[in-house]
Scaffold this active site. Sequence first.
Site, PDB file in Angstrom:
ATOM      1  NE  ARG A   1     -10.814   0.700  -0.825  1.00  0.00           N
ATOM      2  CZ  ARG A   1     -12.015   0.252  -1.142  1.00  0.00           C
ATOM      3  NH1 ARG A   1     -12.727   0.866  -2.082  1.00  0.00           N
ATOM      4  NH2 ARG A   1     -12.512  -0.815  -0.535  1.00  0.00           N
TER       5      ARG A   1
ATOM      6  CG  HIS B   1      -5.639   1.743   4.221  1.00  0.00           C
ATOM      7  ND1 HIS B   1      -6.275   2.866   4.687  1.00  0.00           N
ATOM      8  CD2 HIS B   1      -5.557   0.883   5.273  1.00  0.00           C
ATOM      9  CE1 HIS B   1      -6.545   2.705   5.992  1.00  0.00           C
ATOM     10  NE2 HIS B   1      -6.115   1.513   6.360  1.00  0.00           N
TER      11      HIS B   1
ATOM     12  CD  GLU C   1      -4.297  -5.409   8.225  1.00  0.00           C
ATOM     13  OE1 GLU C   1      -4.284  -5.105   9.427  1.00  0.00           O
ATOM     14  OE2 GLU C   1      -3.904  -4.638   7.331  1.00  0.00           O
TER      15      GLU C   1
ATOM     16  CG  ASN D   1      -1.657   1.333   1.380  1.00  0.00           C
ATOM     17  OD1 ASN D   1      -2.455   1.701   0.520  1.00  0.00           O
ATOM     18  ND2 ASN D   1      -1.379   2.070   2.461  1.00  0.00           N
TER      19      ASN D   1
ATOM     20  CG  ASN E   1      -3.391  -9.067  14.033  1.00  0.00           C
ATOM     21  OD1 ASN E   1      -3.440  -8.319  15.010  1.00  0.00           O
ATOM     22  ND2 ASN E   1      -3.624  -8.632  12.816  1.00  0.00           N
TER      23      ASN E   1
ATOM     24  NE  ARG F   1      -1.331  -9.289   7.884  1.00  0.00           N
ATOM     25  CZ  ARG F   1      -1.020  -8.000   8.063  1.00  0.00           C
ATOM     26  NH1 ARG F   1       0.014  -7.458   7.433  1.00  0.00           N
ATOM     27  NH2 ARG F   1      -1.730  -7.249   8.886  1.00  0.00           N
TER      28      ARG F   1
ATOM     29  CG  ASP G   1      -1.691   5.779  -0.192  1.00  0.00           C
ATOM     30  OD1 ASP G   1      -1.643   4.764   0.526  1.00  0.00           O
ATOM     31  OD2 ASP G   1      -2.601   5.993  -1.027  1.00  0.00           O
TER      32      ASP G   1
ATOM     33  CG  ASP H   1       0.445  -4.149   5.816  1.00  0.00           C
ATOM     34  OD1 ASP H   1       0.141  -4.492   6.965  1.00  0.00           O
ATOM     35  OD2 ASP H   1       0.781  -2.987   5.512  1.00  0.00           O
TER      36      ASP H   1
END
Length: 476
Positions: free
Chosen positions: A148, A191, A224, A98, A287, A185, A157, A187
Amino acid sequence: HKDPHFSDNHGTIVHLFEWKWSDIADECERFLGPMGYGGIQTSPVQENVVIGSRPWWERYQPISYKWVTRSGDAEAFKDMVRRCNKDGVRIYVDAVINHMSTNQKLAVGTGGSTADTSAFQFYAVPYGPGDFNRGCSVTNYKNVSNVRNCELNGLRDLNQGKNYVREKIIDFMNGLIDVGVAGFRIDAAKHMWPNDLEIIYNKLHNLSTKHGFKSGQRPYIYQEVIDNGGEAVSSKEYNRNAAVTEFKHSNKLSNAFQGRDALKWLINWGEGWGFLPSGDALVFVDNHDNQRGHGSGGSILTHKKSKLYKMATAFMLAHPYGVTQVMSSFHFDNSDAGPPADSSGNIISPGINADGTCSNGWVCEHRWRQIYNMVRFRNVVKGTALNDWWDNKSNQIAFCRGGSGFIAVNGDSWDLKQTLQTCLPAGTYCDVISGNLVNGKCSGKSVTVGRDGKAYIEILKSEYDGVLAIHKQPQS
Ligand code: LM2
Ligand code: CA
């Protein structure tokens, strides 16, 4: 992208948080493979920015896609994947795609790469100002584009809507698939736009036949997305082609086992609680974020409340819902503290005590008998449904799995003493919570099942553990 590709008689993913690659390789051979663990979530592989106090979260600030971190270099990573696959244990990488690292004039990474993050220059990728969403921070979880297209915690970002950015991410992930990893996974998936992610997933290679996978297999992907309701982004936007972390499972299970909900209500645990479809869900008790109050964490059960934690974990592993993940932690008092390390910041390997537990600051929940034996329980009962639910209308519950396994939990403040339907064939079974089968004898409690499938079950309130579990022996 929903099949974790566990090998036969293996299941459940363990998150070896901040472990070194060489230690993971050893752990596959000496413990995880033999015990039937299905796979490992590793900490991020990509080079991250070095932060002076070496908090664990520096690894969520990438500076390049080079495979150099405190966990080890590319050679060590490849050696780990090869050795773990050989023992039937899959590797899933925590992919931080991300964002990059945050505002620092001259940032230096774990592999020596540099970045001018205030100028949006990440020289070792390279990324430049045009590759980022700029000028706003994630502040409003009721607004999809704010979530996002803005900076999460000030982290630079990436714009996954740009082909160039996607290509860099795809190359990084394909490099990992080609050396034998089984999945990722994702992350901070909340977003990123689900459509951009799908373009990325569709361009990933099939799993490597050179590393023992059948041809045509897609990587397992679990995204996630923290969705506890009430926000603009929903986990249901993400489960079309890939799995999603089901955080409601974590929160609600912690509530129930800490007495904020009666255990009898767990009778319809799973979809009945508004969770994602079972085949789409990656589930855990805690987690690495919520165990220390990060990422929507609040009052989550962890190793620090070990009796309740083991009860919740046993329930999760005995229950058919989801792909299960076990957390394996290091000790911490301060929520920023990094893993056990020497004065130069090198991670210290876990030591293994005579009784199989860990030393040197590592908790190794995955080596607790009550947990690894329930991982095996889950492998034995795989493919069966839940039957013969019993509860005392309060916090004592029990259920069976298709004639292969039986579990009882005592969450009340009084003894459980009850003859219950176990659904197992007649015989004597060792409780896998209080002990093991040692030289033909149970080192803990034993349970005698009669020809009617019934057995007297006892869990006293004074006992060390609040669970009892028995199962048929594995077929191999
Ligand atoms: C995740 N999921 O979406 C990870 O599971 C979580 O562990 C990551 O946050 C997060 N997303 C970004 O990858 C962690 C940690 C944060 C930490 C970030 C970046 O929970 O606290 O933020 O990694 O290292 C830290 C500081 C924060 C600061 C930020 C930027 O705690 O106060 O914000 O760095 O300097 C200004
Ligand atoms: Ca974003």
